[in-house]
Design a protein around this motif. Structure first.
Motif, PDB file in Angstrom:
ATOM      1  N   PHE A 155       5.840 -15.939  10.790  1.00 23.36           N
ATOM      2  CA  PHE A 155       4.944 -14.795  10.982  1.00 23.36           C
ATOM      3  C   PHE A 155       3.488 -15.236  10.875  1.00 23.36           C
ATOM      4  N   ILE A 156       3.178 -16.037   9.847  1.00 24.60           N
ATOM      5  CA  ILE A 156       1.802 -16.502   9.636  1.00 24.60           C
ATOM      6  C   ILE A 156       1.327 -17.339  10.824  1.00 24.60           C
ATOM      7  N   GLU A 157       2.169 -18.211  11.308  1.00 25.29           N
ATOM      8  CA  GLU A 157       1.763 -19.131  12.376  1.00 25.29           C
ATOM      9  C   GLU A 157       1.675 -18.449  13.738  1.00 25.29           C
ATOM     10  N   ASN A 158       2.412 -17.356  13.931  1.00 25.47           N
ATOM     11  CA  ASN A 158       2.454 -16.714  15.237  1.00 25.47           C
ATOM     12  C   ASN A 158       1.627 -15.441  15.343  1.00 25.47           C
ATOM     13  N   THR A 159       1.033 -15.017  14.234  1.00 26.66           N
ATOM     14  CA  THR A 159       0.195 -13.818  14.262  1.00 26.66           C
ATOM     15  C   THR A 159      -1.193 -14.162  14.784  1.00 26.66           C
ATOM     16  N   ALA A 160      -1.683 -13.365  15.717  1.00 30.12           N
ATOM     17  CA  ALA A 160      -3.036 -13.568  16.236  1.00 30.12           C
ATOM     18  C   ALA A 160      -4.046 -13.268  15.132  1.00 30.12           C
ATOM     19  N   PRO A 196       9.797 -10.871  -3.234  1.00 32.26           N
ATOM     20  CA  PRO A 196       9.486 -10.467  -1.863  1.00 32.26           C
ATOM     21  C   PRO A 196       8.020 -10.033  -1.741  1.00 32.26           C
ATOM     22  N   THR A 197       7.399 -10.445  -0.656  1.00 31.67           N
ATOM     23  CA  THR A 197       5.947 -10.311  -0.502  1.00 31.67           C
ATOM     24  C   THR A 197       5.615  -9.653   0.832  1.00 31.67           C
ATOM     25  N   ILE A 198       4.510  -8.893   0.838  1.00 30.13           N
ATOM     26  CA  ILE A 198       4.014  -8.272   2.067  1.00 30.13           C
ATOM     27  C   ILE A 198       3.040  -9.222   2.743  1.00 30.13           C
ATOM     28  N   PHE A 199       3.263  -9.461   4.031  1.00 32.14           N
ATOM     29  CA  PHE A 199       2.327 -10.207   4.864  1.00 32.14           C
ATOM     30  C   PHE A 199       1.867  -9.275   5.983  1.00 32.14           C
ATOM     31  N   GLN A 200       0.553  -9.223   6.206  1.00 32.56           N
ATOM     32  CA  GLN A 200       0.004  -8.355   7.243  1.00 32.56           C
ATOM     33  C   GLN A 200      -1.096  -9.067   8.013  1.00 32.56           C
ATOM     34  N   ARG A 201      -1.212  -8.697   9.300  1.00 33.27           N
ATOM     35  CA  ARG A 201      -2.352  -9.181  10.067  1.00 33.27           C
ATOM     36  C   ARG A 201      -3.639  -8.662   9.431  1.00 33.27           C
ATOM     37  N   TYR A 202      -4.582  -9.566   9.221  1.00 34.90           N
ATOM     38  CA  TYR A 202      -5.860  -9.187   8.622  1.00 34.90           C
ATOM     39  C   TYR A 202      -6.684  -8.392   9.627  1.00 34.90           C
ATOM     40  N   ILE A 203      -7.164  -7.239   9.173  1.00 35.41           N
ATOM     41  CA  ILE A 203      -8.035  -6.391   9.987  1.00 35.41           C
ATOM     42  C   ILE A 203      -9.473  -6.606   9.534  1.00 35.41           C
ATOM     43  N   ASP A 204     -10.281  -7.192  10.405  1.00 28.55           N
ATOM     44  CA  ASP A 204     -11.692  -7.369  10.076  1.00 28.55           C
ATOM     45  C   ASP A 204     -12.338  -5.991  10.033  1.00 28.55           C
ATOM     46  N   PRO A 205     -12.976  -5.615   8.911  1.00 29.74           N
ATOM     47  CA  PRO A 205     -13.354  -4.215   8.739  1.00 29.74           C
ATOM     48  C   PRO A 205     -14.734  -3.862   9.279  1.00 29.74           C
ATOM     49  N   GLU A 206     -14.789  -2.688   9.882  1.00 26.41           N
ATOM     50  CA  GLU A 206     -16.067  -2.002  10.047  1.00 26.41           C
ATOM     51  C   GLU A 206     -16.433  -1.364   8.716  1.00 26.41           C
ATOM     52  N   CYS A 207     -15.423  -0.773   8.061  1.00 25.30           N
ATOM     53  CA  CYS A 207     -15.566  -0.218   6.719  1.00 25.30           C
ATOM     54  C   CYS A 207     -14.170   0.086   6.201  1.00 25.30           C
ATOM     55  N   ASP A 208     -14.076   0.442   4.938  1.00 22.01           N
ATOM     56  CA  ASP A 208     -12.843   0.942   4.355  1.00 22.01           C
ATOM     57  C   ASP A 208     -13.022   2.403   3.986  1.00 22.01           C
ATOM     58  N   LEU A 209     -11.929   3.141   4.010  1.00 20.12           N
ATOM     59  CA  LEU A 209     -11.931   4.543   3.619  1.00 20.12           C
ATOM     60  C   LEU A 209     -10.901   4.743   2.517  1.00 20.12           C
ATOM     61  N   ARG A 210     -11.300   5.454   1.477  1.00 21.07           N
ATOM     62  CA  ARG A 210     -10.354   5.848   0.420  1.00 21.07           C
ATOM     63  C   ARG A 210     -10.293   7.364   0.460  1.00 21.07           C
ATOM     64  N   VAL A 211      -9.104   7.880   0.686  1.00 14.68           N
ATOM     65  CA  VAL A 211      -8.911   9.310   0.892  1.00 14.68           C
ATOM     66  C   VAL A 211      -8.107   9.867  -0.277  1.00 14.68           C
ATOM     67  N   VAL A 212      -8.704  10.792  -1.009  1.00 13.83           N
ATOM     68  CA  VAL A 212      -7.980  11.485  -2.076  1.00 13.83           C
ATOM     69  C   VAL A 212      -7.430  12.775  -1.472  1.00 13.83           C
ATOM     70  N   TRP A 213      -6.139  12.840  -1.387  1.00 15.21           N
ATOM     71  CA  TRP A 213      -5.450  13.966  -0.752  1.00 15.21           C
ATOM     72  C   TRP A 213      -4.995  14.934  -1.838  1.00 15.21           C
ATOM     73  N   VAL A 214      -5.469  16.175  -1.780  1.00 13.09           N
ATOM     74  CA  VAL A 214      -5.094  17.185  -2.765  1.00 13.09           C
ATOM     75  C   VAL A 214      -4.542  18.394  -2.013  1.00 13.09           C
ATOM     76  N   ASP A 215      -3.251  18.373  -1.750  1.00 12.74           N
ATOM     77  CA  ASP A 215      -2.545  19.486  -1.135  1.00 12.74           C
ATOM     78  C   ASP A 215      -3.220  19.969   0.151  1.00 12.74           C
ATOM     79  N   GLY A 216      -3.563  19.043   1.018  1.00  9.31           N
ATOM     80  CA  GLY A 216      -4.187  19.375   2.294  1.00  9.31           C
ATOM     81  C   GLY A 216      -5.692  19.258   2.304  1.00  9.31           C
ATOM     82  N   GLN A 217      -6.304  19.183   1.138  1.00 10.06           N
ATOM     83  CA  GLN A 217      -7.750  18.982   1.041  1.00 10.06           C
ATOM     84  C   GLN A 217      -8.027  17.480   1.027  1.00 10.06           C
ATOM     85  N   GLU A 218      -8.822  17.011   1.981  1.00  8.22           N
ATOM     86  CA  GLU A 218      -9.141  15.587   2.086  1.00  8.22           C
ATOM     87  C   GLU A 218     -10.517  15.318   1.491  1.00  8.22           C
ATOM     88  N   TRP A 219     -10.565  14.427   0.517  1.00  5.87           N
ATOM     89  CA  TRP A 219     -11.840  13.954  -0.012  1.00  5.87           C
ATOM     90  C   TRP A 219     -11.953  12.492   0.415  1.00  5.87           C
TER      91      TRP A 219
END
Length: 319
Positions: A155-160, A196-219
């Motif tokens: 996976f590591i060697e073949n992921t763009a 067991p470990t998670i491997f993911q394609r790295y996403i170069d960020p424009e920014c990160d978002l942290r969303v606190v979800w409270v019963d349909g209310q998005e902060w």
């Protein structure tokens, strides 16, 4: 504002600052009394469940009034703390009996749960989160979760582009940040056989978002992760700018479907906006931290969650 009688029970660690802040918010803004429970106090302090033809009576770890609880914040529950004995088999038996009693007593409460313990437990599984997010329309980085070193290397060697790795579990073990796979890591892939470990394609960020979800209310909080040291894992980098934000309608709809499918009324979601403009789902923590987000941005997250616990409404007037 009129609310029905009854207290709010917060199940968490005794030194949890989020629990203390929620107690203050419920008292000062909603006039609601709270009970605090650290399950590690049981069975050192006793508990009982009594049932007759007309009523039930519950006590646990010295807490009175459990039968009058209107809502429960299942914040950061621990197992019961059973002292070690002579035989490991006896310890395991006593631990299982104490956990079954304490959980059964609490889970039988006819209260509003944030979150329902069964849904909370299921949603903590990263594979469940990711598969559900994919099915509900969220963009997901290419992902492999495995204990097979050969498959991981392929996976590591073949992921763009580059690949990150991170924990699969959510136990209270020492915090492990998400890291980029480096050449030296390839020689240590054999260790994942036992973790067991998670491997993911790295996403170069424009920014990160942290969303606190409270019963349909998005902060939603925008984190300027490109400006700091936490471009790979921005969760602990508080040196960069944090600002309130909004989600595109399509992303908001997908998250609403995700949270509904997982059965969660509360959760803290991590998204990454890539340079391609896509909003990538990374994970949701049903017991996530959010106090620092309120401190950084002024968003009334505690008031929103307190409103849900107090009377079932997470909307905050004026927001």
């Amino acid at each position: 504002m009129t609310t029905r009688q009854g207290s709010v029970l917060i199940v968490s660690e005794s030194d949890d600052l989020h629990a203390a802040a929620m107690q203050a918010t419920l008292r000062e803004q909603y006039g609601v009394a709270t009970l605090r429970l650290d399950l590690r106090d049981f069975p050192r302090e006793s508990g009982s469940f009594r049932l007759d033809g007309s009523a039930t009576t519950r006590t646990l770890a010295g807490l009175p009034g459990l039968d009058d609880v209107r809502a429960v914040w299942w914040r950061r529950p621990h197992p019961s703390r059973v002292p070690a004995g002579v035989r490991a088999d006896d310890d395991a038996y006593r631990q299982a009996e104490c956990d079954a009693f304490a959980q059964g007593l609490l889970w039988s409460l006819p209260a509003r749960w944030v979150n329902d313990p069964g849904h909370d437990r299921l949603a903590h599984r990263k594979i469940v989160q990711l598969d559900t997010a994919r099915r509900t329309g969220c963009a997901i980085p290419e992902t492999l979760i495995t204990n097979d070193p050969g498959e991981a290397r392929e996976f590591i060697e073949n992921t763009a582009g580059r690949v990150v790795f991170k924990r699969t579990g959510t136990s209270r073990a020492e915090f492990a940040e998400t890291r980029l796979v480096e050449p030296a890591d390839l020689d240590r892939l054999g260790a994942i056989r036992w973790a067991p470990t998670i491997f993911q394609r790295y996403i170069d960020p424009e920014c990160d978002l942290r969303v606190v979800w409270v019963d349909g209310q998005e902060w939603v909080v925008r984190i300027d992760s490109r400006a700091g040291a936490g471009r790979v894992d921005s969760r602990l980098d508080i040196s960069v700018d944090f600002s309130p934000a909004r989600l595109p309608a399509a992303v908001s709809k997908s998250l609403a479907t995700l949270m509904g499918t997982l059965g969660l009324s509360f959760g803290v979601l991590d998204l990454r906006v890539g340079l391609d403009g896509m909003h990538y789902f990374l994970e949701v923590n049903p017991q996530g931290q959010f106090a620092y987000l309120e401190i950084k941005t002024g968003l009334p997250i505690f008031a929103s969650l307190a409103g849900l616990l107090a009377h079932g409404d997470s909307a905050v007037p004026g927001w």
